[in-house]
Design a protein around this motif. Structure first.
Motif, short mmCIF file in Angstrom:
data_model
loop_
_atom_site.label_atom_id
_atom_site.label_comp_id
_atom_site.label_asym_id
_atom_site.label_seq_id
_atom_site.Cartn_x
_atom_site.Cartn_y
_atom_site.Cartn_z
N ASN A 184 45.10 6.81 2.30
CA ASN A 184 46.41 7.38 3.03
C ASN A 184 47.36 6.92 2.00
O ASN A 184 47.51 5.89 1.48
CB ASN A 184 46.64 6.57 4.34
CG ASN A 184 47.97 6.94 5.12
OD1 ASN A 184 48.73 7.60 4.57
ND2 ASN A 184 47.95 6.42 6.15
N LEU A 216 54.24 -0.64 6.94
CA LEU A 216 52.82 -1.09 6.35
C LEU A 216 52.35 0.00 5.49
O LEU A 216 51.81 -0.40 4.44
CB LEU A 216 51.94 -1.18 7.57
CG LEU A 216 50.78 -1.92 7.37
CD1 LEU A 216 50.98 -3.46 6.86
CD2 LEU A 216 49.74 -2.01 8.74
N ALA A 217 52.72 1.21 5.82
CA ALA A 217 52.22 2.36 4.50
C ALA A 217 53.02 2.24 3.29
O ALA A 217 52.31 2.20 2.45
CB ALA A 217 52.47 3.56 5.38
N GLU A 255 54.63 0.77 11.26
CA GLU A 255 53.43 1.58 10.75
C GLU A 255 53.88 2.31 9.58
O GLU A 255 53.34 2.04 8.52
CB GLU A 255 52.92 2.73 11.68
CG GLU A 255 52.11 2.14 13.08
CD GLU A 255 53.28 1.56 14.02
OE1 GLU A 255 54.54 1.89 13.93
OE2 GLU A 255 52.80 0.68 14.92
N THR A 256 55.27 2.62 9.51
CA THR A 256 55.86 3.05 8.34
C THR A 256 55.88 2.18 7.31
O THR A 256 55.63 2.11 5.96
CB THR A 256 57.00 3.71 8.42
OG1 THR A 256 56.88 5.05 9.44
CG2 THR A 256 57.72 4.58 7.26
N THR A 260 59.91 -3.91 6.32
CA THR A 260 60.00 -3.66 7.78
C THR A 260 61.50 -3.67 8.27
O THR A 260 61.87 -3.02 9.32
CB THR A 260 59.33 -4.94 8.64
OG1 THR A 260 58.03 -4.84 8.23
CG2 THR A 260 59.63 -4.65 10.08
N ASP A 297 60.00 2.05 11.63
CA ASP A 297 58.84 1.49 12.50
C ASP A 297 57.97 0.76 11.49
O ASP A 297 57.66 0.80 10.39
CB ASP A 297 58.11 2.60 13.34
CG ASP A 297 57.46 3.83 12.48
OD1 ASP A 297 56.42 3.37 11.90
OD2 ASP A 297 57.89 4.67 12.34
#
Length: 554
Positions: free
Chosen positions: A232, A92-93, A89-90, A82, A87
């Motif tokens: 994903n 987390l991916a 979301e990125t 993080t 961001d």
């Protein structure tokens, strides 16, 4: 290879799977929220890991799901990513990509048949590492426990902001969290057999929040969709373009190794309860496939869960069918009851997670570590501090290094006792009467240089020390009859001793070199330096020849 699903124990497997699912639900919610990935990640991680590990693993009764240790390490991965990602979301991916890579490492460990070596780690390091993970889980949940968000920045940020967290405590959320802990600790044994304390705390806490505390505006689980997750792989693209692949691979290796240790230790527990024997390498492959699939579909990584496994077995589960049933039941709950999850207070989940963290801490060993060994205590507490305050990787690496150095030092000291130089029968060594007579006859001119046991590299110093202490003898008989292993470093030290003896004009005999010891000496061409008649398997024969070469008037 896919596990065979047996219907011979259908009733027991069904009840075991159902009971394990009941326990998994509150734990999955708690770990999902605690990690920062969300409740859905915890729930789908529990479903996918449980299903795949049951089908492909090597322990039929093992229940696999997100666990406390795996959640803590995964949380640290999310926090570190993080800080660099554009961001959340990125980040987390990218973290889920780390979970997939961790699964790849586990599969490789299994394919290379490293299962039996994975748990060969000093207990002091395992205890310190697991206890440190437990402390981290407790610290990271202090914010939600006090009714606030977890401070950004991980453990150090939580510790530095602790006064502010205490000052901003929301009394009703703290009260609800304390009630949750009270239920978990004080549930009577008879009631535990009917309803797991975690589920009881979850239900009771939610009901209290909807009734007694309905006007308090308690923070609850964010809503999530009741639908199947989609695969994903976007995280890999970000990792490759961001130049963080090297760091991520290290994180994945640590996560994979922890998952292996966690799973195989639980497999041992399952073996003891079912009187069976698991397949370690197959289990690692199954765990790797499970974590790969979980990461692919946005689920938390996991491992064998001791609580779920024990409950499954005690409820009648005996085959992989129990794990499959558990996964199916949990999946139906996620799909059908997801809207209800938004009513569950975060304070309740924080209480459940803190109880898990406290249970992970190895209290029994910590209480007696200093009585058993001060060195063990120093290693254990040192690993705890490094785990909590520095880095998980550094904690394990430094802990294993220090523990191994101390072990090698101790083993070397013990094995050095097997290096002796004997010139008279007064020395403390077992010789036959004929051998004693020969040494007496030589009058100190023949020296018996005896090595015994495994000659590891730490013994090389003892070999050099004993050789340097040799007096005015004329012949040296090196006795290797009782050497079970001759390491390279010890072999070099022996070679130096032989060379120096030959250089000063002493006769040298080599006795009892056989098997791998003889092979190593021949590869070093050490035996070629000696006359053929000076190499023998019989110590008495060597002493006879040595005495004959050393007349009394020499």
């Amino acid at each position: 290879m896919l596990n065979r699903i047996s219907a011979n124990n259908l009733r027991g497997d069904a009840f075991g799977g159902l009971t394990a699912a009941v326990i998994a639900l509150p734990m999955a919610l708690a770990f999902g929220i605690a990690s920062g990935a969300g409740a859905a990640a915890g729930l789908w991680g529990a479903v996918i890991i449980g299903l795949v590990a049951s089908l492909f693993g090597g322990t039929p009764t093992l229940i696999s799901e997100p666990t406390g240790p795996m959640t803590v390490v995964f949380t640290s991965v999310i926090i570190s990513l993080t800080a660099t990602a554009p961001d959340p979301e990125t980040a987390l991916a990218m973290a889920f990509a780390v979970g997939i890579l961790a699964g790849v490492f586990q599969i490789l460990f299994g394919l290379f048949r490293l299962g039996r070596y994975v748990t060969m780690m000093p207990y002091t390091v395992i205890s310190g590492f697991m206890s440190g993970i437990g402390i981290i889980l407790v610290l990271l949940q202090l914010g939600p426990f006090l009714g606030q968000a977890t401070p950004k920045g991980g453990v150090i940020a939580t510790i530095t902001q602790l006064p502010a967290l205490v000052q901003g405590t929301r009394p009703l959320e703290l009260l609800l969290a304390l009630i949750t802990l009270a239920i978990l600790w004080c549930t009577p044994s008879a009631l535990k057999k009917v309803c797991p304390p975690q589920l009881l705390a979850l239900v009771a806490g939610t009901i209290l929040s909807l009734t007694v505390f309905s006007s308090a505006e308690l923070r609850t689980i964010p809503e999530f969709a009741a639908q199947f997750p989609t695969p994903n792989l976007d995280g890999f693209g970000v990792l490759l373009s961001g130049g963080q692949l090297r760091l991520v691979i290290v994180d994945a290796a640590v996560l994979g190794m922890l998952g292996c240790i966690d799973a195989l230790l639980t497999s041992v527990v399952a073996d003891s309860l079912t009187r069976t024997e698991h397949d370690s390498n197959k289990e690692l492959i199954g765990q790797g496939l499970a974590n790969m699939m979980s990461g692919l579909f946005g689920g938390l990584p996991g491992a064998g869960a001791t609580m779920g496994t024990v409950v499954n077995i005690q409820s009648g589960g005996r085959s992989a069918l129990s794990g499959v049933i558990r996964a199916v039941v949990l999946m139906l709950v996620v799909l059908l009851a997801a809207p209800l999850a938004s009513s569950i207070p975060l304070a309740v989940l924080a209480g459940i997670a803190i109880k898990v963290g406290l249970d992970i801490i190895d209290w029994e060993f910590l209480k007696r570590a200093h009585h058993l060994s001060m060195k063990a205590a120093v290693i254990t507490y040192g690993v705890i501090l490094l785990t909590v305050l520095v880095d998980l990787i550094a904690a394990v690496g430094i802990g294993v290094f220090v523990a191994n150095v101390l072990t090698i030092d101790r083993m070397s000291a013990l094995q050095s006792r097997g290096v002796k130089t004997i010139s008279t029968t007064d020395d403390d060594v077992e010789l036959s009467s004929a051998e004693q007579e020969l040494l007496d006859q030589a009058g100190g001119r023949v020296l018996l240089f005896q090595l015994a046991g495994p000659m590891i590299f730490g013994v090389a110093k003892a070999i050099a020390r004993e050789h340097n202490a040799i007096g005015n003898c004329q012949t040296v008989v090196f006795d290797l009859s009782e050497v079970s292993h001759l390491g390279v470093t010890a072999a070099i030290a022996l070679e130096n001793a032989v060379k120096e003896a030959l250089e000063v004009g002493r006769d040298v005999f080599m006795v009892g070199a056989s098997g791998s010891t003889e092979s190593r000496l021949r590869k070093m061409k050490l035996l070629e330096r000696l006359p053929e008649q000076h190499i023998t398997s019989d110590r008495f024969e060597a002493l006879q020849r040595a005495v004959a070469l050393t007349p009394a008037n020499a």
